[in-house]
Motif scaffolding. Structure first.
Motif, PDB file in Angstrom:
ATOM      1  N   THR A  22       0.779  -1.235   0.000  1.00  8.55           N
ATOM      2  CA  THR A  22       0.000   0.000   0.000  1.00  8.55           C
ATOM      3  C   THR A  22       0.811   1.286   0.000  1.00  8.55           C
ATOM      4  OG1 THR A  22      -0.158  -0.099   2.408  1.00  8.55           O
ATOM      5  CG2 THR A  22      -1.966  -1.105   1.142  1.00  8.55           C
ATOM      6  N   PRO A  24       3.746   3.809  -1.388  1.00 12.67           N
ATOM      7  CA  PRO A  24       4.475   3.996  -2.645  1.00 12.67           C
ATOM      8  C   PRO A  24       5.960   3.651  -2.507  1.00 12.67           C
ATOM      9  CG  PRO A  24       3.200   5.963  -2.081  1.00 12.67           C
ATOM     10  CD  PRO A  24       3.142   5.042  -0.901  1.00 12.67           C
ATOM     11  N   TYR A  25       6.522   3.147  -3.577  1.00 15.53           N
ATOM     12  CA  TYR A  25       7.962   2.900  -3.629  1.00 15.53           C
ATOM     13  C   TYR A  25       8.651   4.228  -3.902  1.00 15.53           C
ATOM     14  CZ  TYR A  25       6.922  -2.051  -3.587  1.00 15.53           C
ATOM     15  OH  TYR A  25       6.481  -3.296  -3.219  1.00 15.53           O
ATOM     16  N   THR A  26       9.920   4.321  -3.530  1.00 15.93           N
ATOM     17  CA  THR A  26      10.641   5.591  -3.639  1.00 15.93           C
ATOM     18  C   THR A  26      11.288   5.757  -5.016  1.00 15.93           C
ATOM     19  OG1 THR A  26      12.749   4.706  -2.864  1.00 15.93           O
ATOM     20  CG2 THR A  26      11.174   5.467  -1.171  1.00 15.93           C
ATOM     21  N   ASP A  27      11.627   7.012  -5.324  1.00 14.80           N
ATOM     22  CA  ASP A  27      12.350   7.292  -6.571  1.00 14.80           C
ATOM     23  C   ASP A  27      13.664   6.511  -6.606  1.00 14.80           C
ATOM     24  OD1 ASP A  27      10.370   9.058  -7.413  1.00 14.80           O
ATOM     25  OD2 ASP A  27      11.436  10.835  -6.668  1.00 14.80           O
ATOM     26  N   TYR A  30      13.048   2.885  -7.665  1.00 16.02           N
ATOM     27  CA  TYR A  30      12.821   2.751  -9.106  1.00 16.02           C
ATOM     28  C   TYR A  30      14.124   2.948  -9.879  1.00 16.02           C
ATOM     29  CZ  TYR A  30       7.768   2.625  -8.466  1.00 16.02           C
ATOM     30  OH  TYR A  30       6.498   2.263  -8.105  1.00 16.02           O
ATOM     31  N   ALA A  69       0.841  -0.773  -4.917  1.00 13.01           N
ATOM     32  CA  ALA A  69       1.609   0.465  -4.789  1.00 13.01           C
ATOM     33  C   ALA A  69       2.778   0.527  -5.769  1.00 13.01           C
ATOM     34  CB  ALA A  69       2.129   0.612  -3.358  1.00 13.01           C
ATOM     35  N   ASP A  71       4.406   0.920  -9.226  1.00 16.47           N
ATOM     36  CA  ASP A  71       4.005   1.555 -10.473  1.00 16.47           C
ATOM     37  C   ASP A  71       4.667   0.841 -11.654  1.00 16.47           C
ATOM     38  OD1 ASP A  71       3.439   3.223 -12.620  1.00 16.47           O
ATOM     39  OD2 ASP A  71       3.889   5.070 -11.524  1.00 16.47           O
ATOM     40  N   ARG A  74       5.513   3.039 -14.736  1.00 14.12           N
ATOM     41  CA  ARG A  74       6.735   3.824 -14.532  1.00 14.12           C
ATOM     42  C   ARG A  74       7.972   2.955 -14.734  1.00 14.12           C
ATOM     43  NH1 ARG A  74       8.410   7.069  -8.974  1.00 14.12           N
ATOM     44  NH2 ARG A  74      10.531   7.551  -9.639  1.00 14.12           N
TER      45      ARG A  74
END
Length: 83
Positions: A22, A24-27, A30, A69, A71, A74
């Protein structure tokens, strides 16, 4: 099973990301995942976007990661070269 083959762990490359279904994963996650994917696919060209899936795709009902959660769009855009 995956694409008609059973015993996925015998031939799969597993990448674990710290996270939940649930949040979000971080920049940074990614970015690191994209760089690692670039490296792996350079040396294993048969690993294409269509062969990169989550635990939830391999073992639905038993595994939920990476979860809603994550993306995927992306990530796939990044791997496809749209950095």
């Amino acid at each position: 099973s995956f694409q008609g083959r059973s015993r996925c762990n015998d031939y799969a490359i597993g990448i674990e990301l710290e996270g939940t279904d649930t949040l979000p994963y971080t920049d940074a996650q990614y970015q690191a995942l994209g760089e690692l994917t670039d490296f792996i696919t350079r040396y294993y060209p048969r690993i294409t976007l269509g062969r990169i899936v989550g635990h939830n795709d391999i073992a639905p009902g038993r595994k939920t990661d990476p979860g809603a959660a994550f993306d995927w769009a992306r990530y796939r855009m990044r791997v496809a070269g749209f950095k």
